[in-house]
Structure formats: structure tokens, C-alpha cells
Motif scaffolding. Structure first.
Motif, PDB file in Angstrom:
ATOM      1  N   THR A   1     -23.002  18.903   4.553  1.00  0.00           N
ATOM      2  CA  THR A   1     -22.815  19.877   5.139  1.00  0.00           C
ATOM      3  C   THR A   1     -22.172  20.077   6.565  1.00  0.00           C
ATOM      4  O   THR A   1     -21.911  20.950   7.285  1.00  0.00           O
TER       5      THR A   1
ATOM      6  N   GLN B   1     -14.974  21.525  10.790  1.00  0.00           N
ATOM      7  CA  GLN B   1     -14.758  22.844   9.974  1.00  0.00           C
ATOM      8  C   GLN B   1     -13.395  22.563  10.622  1.00  0.00           C
ATOM      9  O   GLN B   1     -12.917  22.668  11.668  1.00  0.00           O
TER      10      GLN B   1
ATOM     11  N   SER C   1     -10.781  24.002  13.204  1.00  0.00           N
ATOM     12  CA  SER C   1     -10.548  24.582  14.745  1.00  0.00           C
ATOM     13  C   SER C   1     -10.180  25.655  14.862  1.00  0.00           C
ATOM     14  O   SER C   1      -8.779  26.221  14.811  1.00  0.00           O
TER      15      SER C   1
ATOM     16  N   ASP D   1     -16.463  28.030  16.135  1.00  0.00           N
ATOM     17  CA  ASP D   1     -15.807  26.765  15.537  1.00  0.00           C
ATOM     18  C   ASP D   1     -16.132  25.206  16.010  1.00  0.00           C
ATOM     19  O   ASP D   1     -16.527  24.483  16.090  1.00  0.00           O
TER      20      ASP D   1
ATOM     21  N   THR E   1     -19.227  24.399  16.735  1.00  0.00           N
ATOM     22  CA  THR E   1     -19.936  23.819  15.672  1.00  0.00           C
ATOM     23  C   THR E   1     -20.084  22.758  15.122  1.00  0.00           C
ATOM     24  O   THR E   1     -20.869  21.611  15.042  1.00  0.00           O
ATOM     25  N   ASN E   2     -18.821  21.919  15.531  1.00  0.00           N
ATOM     26  CA  ASN E   2     -18.228  20.405  15.346  1.00  0.00           C
ATOM     27  C   ASN E   2     -18.946  20.495  16.240  1.00  0.00           C
ATOM     28  O   ASN E   2     -18.987  18.715  16.504  1.00  0.00           O
TER      29      ASN E   2
END
Length: 439
Positions: free
Chosen positions: A258, A262, A264, A269, A272-273
Motif C-alpha cells: 500500500t 509511485q 514520479s 505523485d 504522496t511519496n
């Protein structure tokens, strides 16, 4: 064994390094048994473990495997330890096992906290709070411990019960008793070059999975050893496969999947990372610690399962089984080639059904492997630090320990009984052969 023309040519060719006559040739690698020239021509083709955790796990596995081998040989446990299953299992747990159990309980405690917190938000919250409470509840449901289901796991595979194969289950019961445990409730048959035992459901139903890709290449006595090894896991225990710890590993794997970064491709993205970086590091750290706490015990359990296998089927057959495991990749390659040939064969190019005789052809090819090739594979295993996976000790050390043993077989599987067992597997053999070649 009669030499082929290519093998004779290899023997007549001198090693370019030391001049010793080469070994092998033909369908097998020509190599020098004297200085080791060309022992491992595919060394550069071996893919390294993917990911930092896997690389660390491999290093630890190799180190622990060597340490345990030294301990076992120093203590005389290669053939005459006499350690009972219950005592060995208790010894294998130790402080690390209990710490691993506590850490696993903490992982499950987080899942319960998410569930409890989400329910509290839904019940007592106001405004948007109840809606937001659905998120931790959903996460907790995803992370919940899963006990497994035989019906789902083996949905498209042959499953045998006692009434289906009384001779097979009689053999399983005999082998289980010889290593100090009880038998299984079901047998799943697949085409893999492997075998395993698992426990399913709330009732903890014991199930043995037999891969015909391995089973069909073994002699009757080697099959006894294989079963003895699998039942040895039940007899000696293994913290890593205990319910609390194994389900904690499942939850951590779900967290890792999960929180995985992700690609880039946008600012979202990247954000989120960045937001998941710390939780991801925490999950990796907990998973690494749980690995560290259980890996040595898991490898000791493998060595003890090997000893149980040798007690059941004899040390000689147990060492021979290790050689079979070293050639597992080659056997899998034969099955792949058979499948490709069956799918590309023109209509009428072969009169008989391609599935008929598949397992006999596989067994014949496995039986034709010369002793020199097994010796080369053992050397390759030592050079590469080969193991079945990161929870298994190095295969060449397992072979060395078993080859030094002196156990006579407690169970001898004669040809007549082996034939009766094979007959009960007949339908599964035909079904899996057809499915394998059909794709």
C-alpha cells in the motif's frame, strides 16, 4: 553408466587451466573436477535479489545457515542427536521467538486500534467525523489476519481426502508417526517442482501440497524423505509459521504494498511519496526486525526437518533428495519446454496425446542425470550460496550434513506399495498433465 559420444569427447579434452580431463559434456556442462574451471558458466546470469530487504534477508540467511551448520556438526547433531520433536521445537523458539511473537502482537494491536478508533469515530463523532471514521475501519479490514481457505487456494487443483486415497494417506500417517506428529486432512496436487505443508481455517486444518514436478522425479525412498521433511515442520515447530507471526508478516506485506512509492509522473505523485516516506520506513523497519528475530529459528527448523526426514527415509535417500532440489530449475525447464512444444505442435505431427507419458518422460530425464552433474551442481550451490529461499539454509550445507548421517530408514516404501500410491494419484496426474500442456 554408458558414456555418450559427447561425454567421451569431454573426457578426451583437457582443461585449459590445469590440463585435467574434463567432466560432463553432451547435454551437460563440460567442466574440470580438478581446478573447477567452467563449473558455473551461468554465474553472471543469476539475477540479484530484488529490493534492499531481500538482499539483507539473503545475507542473513547465508550467515545463519553457516553458523547453525557449525553448531550442529560440533554438537554431533548430523546423525545422532536424538532430540525429540517437542524439545527441539521449544529449543528453536528461545528469546528471539518470544520477542517475535510480542512484535507480531504489536502489529495486530495496531490493526485493532485502527478498527476500534474507526468504530468510535463512527459511533461518537459528529459532522464529518463518522464519515472519516470509515477510513481506519477499511484499513483495518484490509490488514486483518487471514486464516486461509483450502477451497479458495486449491479452487482449480485436485484435492484428495482419505476416502479418495487410503493408501496414500496410510503412507502419510506412517511417515508422520515416524517423525513424531500426526497426518493431514487433505492433499492438494499441483504441477510445481515443490512440496509444502500449510494450515488453514479456524480449525487449523493441516494440508499437504505435492508438486508432481518434484514427486515424479523421486525414487520411492526419496518420496518418504520428502514427506518426512514436510511433516518435520509440524514436529519441530517454527515461530515464523506460527499463526500470530505468519499473519503479522501478511499484514506487513499489505502495508508495504500500500505504501510503495509511485512512479514520479506528477506533483501529486511526489507529494504522496513524500507523505508516505516515514510510514514506509517504519513498516520496512518492523518487517526487517521481525525477519531478523525469526530467520535463525526458521533455518534451524529446516535443519531439524531434514534430520526428521533422514530418520524416516534414511540418510542416503535424504542426501539424494538435496541433489534433486539442486536440479529443480532444470526440471522446471523441461516442463516449460514440454508445454511450449505441445502448444506449437502441428495437428497430426504426433499421433498420441502429448499429455500421455509426460510424467514418465520427466522421470526418465531426471533419472538420466549423471553423478558428475550433481557434483557440479553442489559446487555451484556452494559458489552461489544457493538455498531454496531465504528461510532455508544453503543447500550444499544441508546435503553435507545429511550425507554425514547414519540413519537407517524407519519406513521402506517398496515397489508394490509405491505402485498403489501412484495408482491413487493417477487421475490427478492425467488432469494436471493435460492442463499443463494446454496452457
Amino acid at each position: 553408466m554408458t558414456e555418450t559420444v559427447d561425454e567421451r569427447r569431454a573426457a578426451d579434452t583437457g582443461c585449459p587451466d590445469c590440463g585435467t580431463a574434463l567432466t560432463g559434456g553432451g547435454a551437460y556442462v563440460a567442466w574440470c573436477a580438478g581446478c573447477g574451471w567452467n563449473t558455473d558458466p551461468g554465474a553472471t546470469e543469476e539475477a540479484p535479489p530484488a529490493g534492499r530487504i531481500d538482499r539483507v534477508r539473503r545475507r542473513l540467511a547465508h550467515r545463519y545457515g553457516e553458523q547453525l551448520f557449525a553448531d550442529l556438526t560440533a554438537n554431533g547433531e548430523s546423525g545422532e542427536s536424538g532430540e525429540s520433536g517437542e524439545n527441539a521445537g521449544r529449543a528453536g523458539r528461545g528469546r528471539s521467538g518470544w520477542l517475535a511473537t510480542c512484535l507480531a502482537l504489536a502489529v495486530h494491536g495496531l490493526t485493532l486500534a485502527l478498527l476500534g478508533g474507526g468504530i468510535a469515530m463512527v459511533v461518537a463523532g459528529q459532522g464529518l467525523v463518522p464519515v472519516l471514521g470509515a477510513l481506519p475501519i477499511l484499513v483495518a479490514l484490509v490488514l486483518r489476519p487471514r486464516l486461509g481457505s483450502l477451497r479458495k487456494t486449491a479452487a482449480h487443483l485436485p484435492v484428495l481426502r482419505r476416502t479418495d486415497a487410503p493408501e496414500l494417506f496410510g503412507l502419510l500417517d506412517d511417515v508422520a508417526a515416524a517423525v513424531g506428529t500426526t497426518g493431514v486432512e487433505a492433499v492438494v496436487v499441483d504441477a510445481d517442482v515443490n512440496a509444502s505443508v500449510r494450515t488453514y481455517g479456524i480449525r487449523r486444518q493441516r494440508v499437504l501440497t505435492v508438486g508432481l514436478g518434484l514427486w515424479e522425479t523421486l525414487s520411492p525412498q526419496e518420496r518418504v524423505v520428502l514427506l518426512g521433511h514436510e511433516f518435520g515442520h509440524y514436529a519441530h515447530g517454527d515461530t515464523r509459521h506460527a499463526l500470530v507471526v505468519s499473519t503479522a508478516f501478511q499484514s506487513l506485506d499489505t502495508w508495504s504494498y500500500t505504501l510503495a512509492p509511485q512512479p514520479s509522473e506528477s506533483l501529486l505523485d511526489d507529494l504522496t511519496n513524500l507523505a508516505t516516506a516515514l510510514p514506509r520506513m517504519a513498516v520496512d523497519g518492523v518487517a526487517g526486525l521481525l525477519d531478523h528475530l525469526t530467520l535463525r529459528g526458521a533455518q534451524r527448523a529446516e535443519y531439524l526437518a531434514d534430520e526428521a526426514a533422514a530418520r524416516a527415509g534414511g540418510s542416503q535417500a535424504a542426501a539424494a533428495l538435496m541433489d534433486r532440489l539442486l536440479s529443480a530449475d532444470a526440471v522446471a525447464g523441461v516442463l516449460r519446454r514440454e508445454a511450449v512444444a505441445a502448444r506449437t505442435r502441428r495437428t497430426g505431427a504426433r499421433s498420441e496425446d502429448a499429455a500421455e507419458g509426460l510424467w514418465q518422460r520427466l522421470a526418465a530425464q531426471a533419472g538420466a542425470v549423471p553423478a558428475s552433474e550433481y557434483e557440479r551442481l553442489r559446487r555451484v550451490a556452494e559458489l552461489r550460496g544457493h538455498s531454496v529461499d531465504s528461510t532455508h539454509p544453503p543447500t550444499h550445507l544441508r546435503h553435507r550434513l545429511l550425507a554425514a548421517g547414519t540413519f537407517a530408514p524407519r519406513i521402506v516404501l517398496d515397489a508394490e506399495r509405491a505402485a498403489r500410491v501412484d495408482a491413487e494419484l493417477g487421475d490427478a496426474r492425467r488432469t494436471l498433465a493435460r492442463e499443463l500442456l494446454r496452457g
